[in-house]
Design an enzyme around this catalytic site. Sequence first.
Site: not given
Length: 194
Positions: A98, A114, A150, A179
């Site tokens: 982005l 991540h 990140d 996750e």
Amino acid sequence: MVKLTGKKKIPIAVFISGRGSNLKSIYKYSNTKYSLINIRLIISDKSHVRGVLFAKKNKINTKIVNYGNKNKAEKKIINFLSKNNIKLICLAGFMRILSKNFINKYKHKIINIHPSLLPKYKGLNTHERVIKMKEKYSGCTIHFVTTKLDSGKIIIQKKVKIMKSDTPKSLAKKVLKLENKLYPMAIKKVISKI
Ligand code: GAR
């Protein structure tokens, strides 16, 4: 505990690019009795992916955004977000970076998952690099998105042990399971502050 109905829940958007297993787990959580969120919008930069098929099957409002021109794509996304009054953006395997402008517009309102123990192994091909470096542990991290890749504040992070027999593929599978379990927990944690 308060039980909220669909319309009163906090409207969130999930951004995807592929398989959508994290999307599925967020959706499942959003449908639980006491969840505070409702997936009001899905943004995908790819049309024929499993995540989009899942969204369509479950009749979730989904927009496929052509990323031929990033500036135009983000303008469209901003428009969809504001029309749907989105309060939180969850990046779930969204493989686009982005722009600074976009991130600054939604400061503290974008989170990302991540597949590594950040700050280690930022970027792509994490599992290959982790195995190559003979790490003993890997894991996943859900963090706020900032203009540095990140690197935003960590919301939740958990590790998994790497076995000698693990390959990038088997490690990816293990981490993904984690996750899917952690993403709803991270949302719960941040949503109470919105
Ligand atoms: C997940 O492993 C997620 O951590 C990763 O993409 C996968 C998406 O899986 N994201 C990144 O690597 C972002 N840098 P899913 O489509 O099944 O949720």
